[in-house]
Design a protein around this motif. Structure first.
Motif, PDB file in Angstrom:
ATOM      1  N   LEU A   9      44.701 -21.057  22.975  1.00 17.54           N
ATOM      2  CA  LEU A   9      44.317 -21.245  21.578  1.00 17.54           C
ATOM      3  C   LEU A   9      44.506 -22.724  21.252  1.00 17.54           C
ATOM      4  CD1 LEU A   9      43.460 -20.187  18.802  1.00 17.54           C
ATOM      5  CD2 LEU A   9      45.852 -19.660  18.327  1.00 17.54           C
ATOM      6  N   ALA A  10      43.397 -23.458  21.020  1.00 13.67           N
ATOM      7  CA  ALA A  10      43.436 -24.901  20.736  1.00 13.67           C
ATOM      8  C   ALA A  10      43.278 -25.112  19.235  1.00 13.67           C
ATOM      9  CB  ALA A  10      42.330 -25.623  21.501  1.00 13.67           C
ATOM     10  N   VAL A  11      44.248 -25.798  18.609  1.00 12.27           N
ATOM     11  CA  VAL A  11      44.275 -25.934  17.144  1.00 12.27           C
ATOM     12  C   VAL A  11      44.224 -27.411  16.766  1.00 12.27           C
ATOM     13  CG1 VAL A  11      45.433 -25.172  15.039  1.00 12.27           C
ATOM     14  CG2 VAL A  11      45.836 -23.943  17.193  1.00 12.27           C
ATOM     15  N   ASP A  12      43.152 -27.808  16.077  1.00 12.47           N
ATOM     16  CA  ASP A  12      43.012 -29.193  15.605  1.00 12.47           C
ATOM     17  C   ASP A  12      41.958 -29.220  14.510  1.00 12.47           C
ATOM     18  OD1 ASP A  12      42.426 -32.075  15.397  1.00 12.47           O
ATOM     19  OD2 ASP A  12      43.598 -32.225  17.231  1.00 12.47           O
ATOM     20  N   ASP A  13      42.230 -29.941  13.426  1.00 12.32           N
ATOM     21  CA  ASP A  13      41.277 -29.956  12.306  1.00 12.32           C
ATOM     22  C   ASP A  13      40.136 -30.945  12.526  1.00 12.32           C
ATOM     23  OD1 ASP A  13      43.242 -32.046  12.035  1.00 12.32           O
ATOM     24  OD2 ASP A  13      42.456 -32.433  10.032  1.00 12.32           O
ATOM     25  N   ALA A  14      40.317 -31.943  13.412  1.00  8.27           N
ATOM     26  CA  ALA A  14      39.280 -32.949  13.655  1.00  8.27           C
ATOM     27  C   ALA A  14      38.254 -32.411  14.656  1.00  8.27           C
ATOM     28  CB  ALA A  14      39.892 -34.243  14.193  1.00  8.27           C
ATOM     29  N   LEU A  15      37.001 -32.354  14.243  1.00  5.11           N
ATOM     30  CA  LEU A  15      35.939 -31.744  15.048  1.00  5.11           C
ATOM     31  C   LEU A  15      35.833 -32.365  16.439  1.00  5.11           C
ATOM     32  CD1 LEU A  15      33.380 -29.993  15.435  1.00  5.11           C
ATOM     33  CD2 LEU A  15      32.084 -31.836  14.364  1.00  5.11           C
ATOM     34  N   ILE A  16      35.767 -33.697  16.508  1.00  7.38           N
ATOM     35  CA  ILE A  16      35.555 -34.369  17.785  1.00  7.38           C
ATOM     36  C   ILE A  16      36.744 -34.121  18.724  1.00  7.38           C
ATOM     37  CG2 ILE A  16      35.165 -36.581  18.911  1.00  7.38           C
ATOM     38  CD1 ILE A  16      32.828 -35.755  17.261  1.00  7.38           C
ATOM     39  N   THR A  17      37.966 -34.257  18.199  1.00 12.43           N
ATOM     40  CA  THR A  17      39.156 -34.026  19.030  1.00 12.43           C
ATOM     41  C   THR A  17      39.203 -32.586  19.515  1.00 12.43           C
ATOM     42  OG1 THR A  17      40.308 -35.645  17.662  1.00 12.43           O
ATOM     43  CG2 THR A  17      41.661 -34.288  19.108  1.00 12.43           C
ATOM     44  N   ARG A  18      38.896 -31.657  18.610  1.00 16.67           N
ATOM     45  CA  ARG A  18      38.914 -30.236  18.966  1.00 16.67           C
ATOM     46  C   ARG A  18      37.902 -29.929  20.063  1.00 16.67           C
ATOM     47  NH1 ARG A  18      38.168 -28.514  14.129  1.00 16.67           N
ATOM     48  NH2 ARG A  18      36.021 -27.796  14.212  1.00 16.67           N
ATOM     49  N   THR A  19      36.735 -30.543  19.942  1.00 19.36           N
ATOM     50  CA  THR A  19      35.674 -30.314  20.929  1.00 19.36           C
ATOM     51  C   THR A  19      36.039 -30.899  22.284  1.00 19.36           C
ATOM     52  OG1 THR A  19      34.059 -30.404  19.169  1.00 19.36           O
ATOM     53  CG2 THR A  19      33.228 -30.648  21.403  1.00 19.36           C
ATOM     54  N   LEU A  20      36.583 -32.122  22.273  1.00 23.20           N
ATOM     55  CA  LEU A  20      36.984 -32.768  23.526  1.00 23.20           C
ATOM     56  C   LEU A  20      38.056 -31.941  24.222  1.00 23.20           C
ATOM     57  CD1 LEU A  20      36.816 -35.152  25.447  1.00 23.20           C
ATOM     58  CD2 LEU A  20      38.443 -36.366  24.012  1.00 23.20           C
ATOM     59  N   LEU A  21      39.032 -31.466  23.438  1.00 24.67           N
ATOM     60  CA  LEU A  21      40.104 -30.632  23.980  1.00 24.67           C
ATOM     61  C   LEU A  21      39.532 -29.356  24.583  1.00 24.67           C
ATOM     62  CD1 LEU A  21      43.195 -30.373  24.241  1.00 24.67           C
ATOM     63  CD2 LEU A  21      43.197 -29.259  22.011  1.00 24.67           C
ATOM     64  N   LYS A  22      38.584 -28.750  23.871  1.00 25.15           N
ATOM     65  CA  LYS A  22      37.966 -27.512  24.356  1.00 25.15           C
ATOM     66  C   LYS A  22      37.243 -27.747  25.681  1.00 25.15           C
ATOM     67  CE  LYS A  22      34.625 -23.925  23.079  1.00 25.15           C
ATOM     68  NZ  LYS A  22      33.681 -23.441  22.042  1.00 25.15           N
ATOM     69  N   ASN A  23      36.470 -28.848  25.767  1.00 26.23           N
ATOM     70  CA  ASN A  23      35.715 -29.144  26.990  1.00 26.23           C
ATOM     71  C   ASN A  23      36.642 -29.392  28.184  1.00 26.23           C
ATOM     72  OD1 ASN A  23      33.274 -28.863  25.750  1.00 26.23           O
ATOM     73  ND2 ASN A  23      32.967 -31.034  25.367  1.00 26.23           N
ATOM     74  N   ILE A  24      37.766 -30.076  27.929  1.00 27.56           N
ATOM     75  CA  ILE A  24      38.737 -30.327  29.005  1.00 27.56           C
ATOM     76  C   ILE A  24      39.295 -29.006  29.530  1.00 27.56           C
ATOM     77  CG2 ILE A  24      41.061 -31.230  29.469  1.00 27.56           C
ATOM     78  CD1 ILE A  24      40.379 -33.577  27.607  1.00 27.56           C
ATOM     79  N   LEU A  25      39.649 -28.125  28.605  1.00 30.69           N
ATOM     80  CA  LEU A  25      40.243 -26.838  28.987  1.00 30.69           C
ATOM     81  C   LEU A  25      39.228 -25.934  29.682  1.00 30.69           C
ATOM     82  CD1 LEU A  25      42.344 -26.276  25.742  1.00 30.69           C
ATOM     83  CD2 LEU A  25      43.225 -26.890  27.993  1.00 30.69           C
ATOM     84  N   LEU A  26      37.985 -25.941  29.175  1.00 26.19           N
ATOM     85  CA  LEU A  26      36.937 -25.128  29.814  1.00 26.19           C
ATOM     86  C   LEU A  26      36.673 -25.607  31.232  1.00 26.19           C
ATOM     87  CD1 LEU A  26      34.343 -24.673  26.908  1.00 26.19           C
ATOM     88  CD2 LEU A  26      35.707 -22.875  27.979  1.00 26.19           C
ATOM     89  N   SER A  27      36.631 -26.934  31.406  1.00 25.98           N
ATOM     90  CA  SER A  27      36.341 -27.482  32.736  1.00 25.98           C
ATOM     91  C   SER A  27      37.457 -27.169  33.725  1.00 25.98           C
ATOM     92  CB  SER A  27      36.115 -28.993  32.653  1.00 25.98           C
ATOM     93  OG  SER A  27      37.302 -29.660  32.296  1.00 25.98           O
ATOM     94  N   ALA A  28      38.662 -26.887  33.201  1.00 22.21           N
ATOM     95  CA  ALA A  28      39.782 -26.528  34.072  1.00 22.21           C
ATOM     96  C   ALA A  28      39.783 -25.037  34.400  1.00 22.21           C
ATOM     97  CB  ALA A  28      41.097 -26.912  33.399  1.00 22.21           C
ATOM     98  N   GLY A  29      38.828 -24.303  33.834  1.00 20.77           N
ATOM     99  CA  GLY A  29      38.700 -22.883  34.153  1.00 20.77           C
ATOM    100  C   GLY A  29      39.416 -21.952  33.198  1.00 20.77           C
ATOM    101  N   TYR A  30      39.829 -22.456  32.025  1.00 17.51           N
ATOM    102  CA  TYR A  30      40.533 -21.616  31.062  1.00 17.51           C
ATOM    103  C   TYR A  30      39.554 -20.951  30.087  1.00 17.51           C
ATOM    104  CZ  TYR A  30      44.541 -24.429  32.602  1.00 17.51           C
ATOM    105  OH  TYR A  30      45.494 -25.056  33.358  1.00 17.51           O
ATOM    106  N   GLU A  31      40.016 -19.888  29.464  1.00 14.88           N
ATOM    107  CA  GLU A  31      39.270 -19.250  28.380  1.00 14.88           C
ATOM    108  C   GLU A  31      39.817 -19.841  27.079  1.00 14.88           C
ATOM    109  OE1 GLU A  31      38.942 -14.781  26.591  1.00 14.88           O
ATOM    110  OE2 GLU A  31      38.770 -14.971  28.775  1.00 14.88           O
ATOM    111  N   VAL A  32      38.944 -20.406  26.234  1.00 15.56           N
ATOM    112  CA  VAL A  32      39.408 -21.199  25.095  1.00 15.56           C
ATOM    113  C   VAL A  32      38.882 -20.651  23.775  1.00 15.56           C
ATOM    114  CG1 VAL A  32      39.589 -23.517  24.110  1.00 15.56           C
ATOM    115  CG2 VAL A  32      39.361 -23.239  26.584  1.00 15.56           C
ATOM    116  N   THR A  33      39.782 -20.519  22.807  1.00 19.93           N
ATOM    117  CA  THR A  33      39.425 -20.211  21.420  1.00 19.93           C
ATOM    118  C   THR A  33      39.954 -21.349  20.565  1.00 19.93           C
ATOM    119  OG1 THR A  33      39.602 -17.840  21.831  1.00 19.93           O
ATOM    120  CG2 THR A  33      39.672 -18.554  19.537  1.00 19.93           C
ATOM    121  N   THR A  34      39.188 -21.791  19.562  1.00 21.21           N
ATOM    122  CA  THR A  34      39.632 -22.905  18.728  1.00 21.21           C
ATOM    123  C   THR A  34      39.946 -22.438  17.316  1.00 21.21           C
ATOM    124  OG1 THR A  34      37.361 -23.481  18.109  1.00 21.21           O
ATOM    125  CG2 THR A  34      38.293 -24.591  20.037  1.00 21.21           C
TER     126      THR A  34
END
Length: 692
Positions: free
Chosen positions: A576-601
């Motif tokens: 569960l990735a929590v951040d109010d800033a759209l760009i930061t949240r998206t970058l974090l999500k992409n990093i986690l997805l590329s590592a093979g995790y299942e991500v909810t923001t």
């Protein structure tokens, strides 16, 4: 009236500026004394500088500075009169010089707190730097707004053309009308008179408008040049500080160097100079500690005992090139690969330099925070800090960092920087109905690609450019929006080239190419995915994308450059990735997805609690500053809840003081990662450790 009754405060600021210039001259002279390159004329000049500094300080009642300068003068007199050799007192000279620097800096800080002095004996006025920068920025906006007015010329010109066509049409109508009655004829004549008066009036406005535009164009161009010029400073502003620092560091670790500086006269945007000072110091430290060998080692290799480090600046094609080169041992690629493997980074065994240039994969690896091949830690380096900060700073300034290395011959760092960051040539593109700017410096091509020409290899789309397959990504998804709906016929594509890597992004629309004014991002939208923002003529805000980070957010980057070893695990880790800033949240999500995790923001703490109630998660990654419920409150709530208390929480924040970290840990966080040293590898390793 005695000097003690005279108000000398108005002379303090000019004294500080002059004193700093005198100290630079003294330092330069002392370095020559140390190398036994001094003659009588140089000694005389150094004595005059020290004596004048002493006298000026005494006149202003700055007795501590005056006394220290007097001691320094005594040492120089002993050298002049041959009572002592330069080598025996040079350390004392540098010690007194350092004392003077500290005393003058102390007075300078005290002066800054006293506000603005209106006048000085030099008939100048002191203005706050911030105010001057605002005036310069407003001037730039005025110029760009005028350029937009020039574009409106097109519409006025079209109006005039239409009026001429209407006039011709009217003449045709008149010829077809058979005016048999006087009344009709009179009405036609009256209408014609009004119509022609309108045409004449439009022509008159156009002529006046053309004259004003021609005059204003010259003024605006001059205003632009002067505004940009007001932001420029010579590189000597920071270059002149380095010889003394390098001399002290070399002495500290027992190495001998010849430090050469060239190109200090070249001017660069003040904001860029301020940003690159620390990175350059990092590079110089590395050259001294990692590059230059110990004197005995150099002798065994047949090299001069004294190593050479050069700092050069040149200007080329609207850019400034800064090079730091040493004649040391160069980079050891095998050692780097072995160290990378220890940290879980797998590099291709066939990676080699091309014409001496360090390949992107190696550059990315050694730029990771904490990465170092130094076997021991010295007082000046070996802690794995520096190069990541250098690379990030250069890329945020829309520049590039390249490294060239030659075994046993040395290493060269090349920083390519824009002359100014006030104006940026950019292409405006649309993603999910929002406008973004891409710096044209990194744009290799803008294309229209037929849908039939887009190939699919496994899960990756490819297009062909110059017989070379290039990965195609969706800019909408890269910045965190819904996928782009591909047209049945064609797609508009922007091709980016960065560090020899090509990558294509499909966009909704390519809007325009223009120069934009770069403004810093607010702390709430501070993200590596953007280097700044700009305001359009309609008031709309445009994010300027960081092309380097944009490439890093794509899966292709992760698989091409770095693979982090993961322990075997049944099922995907749910984050569960929590951040109010759209760009930061998206970058974090992409990093986690590329590592093979299942991500909810989630966009804040309350949103995260709702998501927790709906689904099960293995770990939470959260920011601190968020509306409605911040990351500390969220962490405390999670750890109090019987159902959620065993879920690990990682805080990723720009609040980095020990007190702030302690607050996070006291709230119940299992790990606290500062954003300044944040890396993909660090985050993944922390997640794996906590979940397992």
């Amino acid at each position: 009236m005695g000097i003690e009754d005279f108000d000398v405060s108005q002379f303090i600021e000019p004294f500080i500026e002059t004193a700093k210039e005198r100290l630079l001259k003294l330092e330069e002279g002392f370095l020559k004394l140390e190398k036994d390159e001094a003659d009588k004329s140089l000694l005389g000049e150094l004595l005059r500088e020290a004596h004048t500094l002493k006298g000026e300080a005494r006149m202003l009642g700055l007795n501590e500075i005056s006394n220290t300068a007097h001691h320094l003068e005594d040492f120089l007199v002993e050298i002049r009169d041959k009572r002592k050799e330069p080598a025996s007192v040079v350390d004392d000279l540098f010690e007194k010089l350092e004392e003077l620097k500290q005393l003058i800096n102390k007075i300078g800080k005290e002066e800054k707190g006293k506000g603005i002095e209106e006048t000085s004996p030099r008939e100048t006025i002191r203005i706050k730097v911030g105010l001057l920068e605002k005036v310069a920025n407003l001037s730039l906006e005025t110029v760009l707004n005028f350029k937009q007015i020039e574009k409106n010329n097109f519409y006025l010109r079209r109006l005039l053309k239409n009026s001429s066509e209407i006039k011709e049409e009217w003449e045709d109508i008149k010829r077809t009308i058979k005016a048999t009655e006087i009344e009709v004829s009179e009405k036609i004549s009256y209408f014609q008179q009004i119509l022609y008066e309108l045409f004449d009036y439009l022509r008159e406005i156009w002529n006046k408008y053309e004259i004003i535009l021609a005059t204003q164009a010259l003024i605006s161009e001059e205003l632009l040049m002067q505004s940009l010029s007001s932001r420029m400073l010579p590189l000597s502003t920071i270059f002149d500080l380095y010889p003394g620092k390098m001399r002290n560091m070399a002495k500290e670790i027992g190495k001998k160097i010849n430090f050469e500086v060239k190109g200090g006269e070249i001017e660069l945007d003040k904001a860029i100079i301020e940003e690159i000072n620390d990175p350059l110091i990092h590079i110089l430290r590395n050259a001294l500690d990692h590059g230059i060998e110990d004197p005995l080692v150099r002798q065994r290799k047949g090299k001069p005992e004294e190593g050479t480090i050069s700092l050069r600046a040149t200007q080329r094609e609207g850019k400034v090139i800064i090079e730091v080169e040493d004649d040391g041992e160069g980079l050891n690629l095998d050692k780097i690969k072995k160290e990378a493997l220890k940290k879980g980074i797998i590099l291709d065994e066939d990676i080699k330099e091309i014409a001496g240039e360090v390949p992107p994969a190696i550059l990315e690896t050694i730029s990771h925070s904490g990465f170092s091949t130094k076997g021991s830690i010295t007082s000046i380096s070996g802690r794995g800090v520096g190069l990541d900060a250098v690379k990030n700073t250069v890329e945020n300034l829309n520049g590039t960092l390249r490294i060239f290395s030659y075994p046993d011959k040395g290493t060269k760092f090349v920083l390519e920087l824009p002359l100014t960051i006030a104006l940026l040539p950019a292409i405006l593109v649309k993603a999910s109905n929002q406008i973004f700017a891409l710096p044209t410096q990194w744009i290799e091509a803008v294309l229209e690609v037929k849908t039939d020409d887009i190939k699919q290899l496994k899960n990756q789309k490819l297009i062909e450019i110059n017989n070379q397959p290039v990965s195609l990504f969706d800019l909408n998804q890269a910045v965190g929006f819904s996928p782009l709906k591909i047209s049945e016929a064609k797609s508009q594509v922007v091709v980016i080239k960065h560090n020899h890597q090509l990558c294509a992004f499909a966009v909704e629309e390519i809007i325009d190419q223009r120069e934009i004014i770069v403004k810093p991002l607010s702390k709430y939208l501070d993200t590596r995915l953007a280097i700044g923002a700009s305001i359009l003529e309609n008031g709309g805000i445009v994010l300027i994308l960081n092309t380097s980070e944009l490439l890093k957010s794509t899966p292709a980057y992760t698989t091409s450059f770095l693979e982090t070893k993961m322990p075997a695990r049944k099922g995907k880790i749910k984050v569960l990735a929590v951040d109010d800033a759209l760009i930061t949240r998206t970058l974090l999500k992409n990093i986690l997805l590329s590592a093979g995790y299942e991500v909810t923001t989630a966009i804040n703490g309350l949103d995260a609690l709702q998501k927790l109630a709906q689904s099960k998660f293995d770990i939470i990654v959260t920011d601190v500053e968020m509306p409605r419920m911040d990351g500390l409150q969220l962490t405390a709530q999670v750890k109090k809840h019987e159902q959620f208390k065993n879920i690990p929480v990682i805080i990723v924040s720009s609040h980095e003081t020990e007190e702030e970290k302690m607050r996070g840990l006291e709230a119940g966080a299992d790990a606290y990662l500062p954003k300044s040293t944040f890396s993909q590898q660090m985050l993944i390793e922390t997640i794996e450790r906590l979940v397992e």
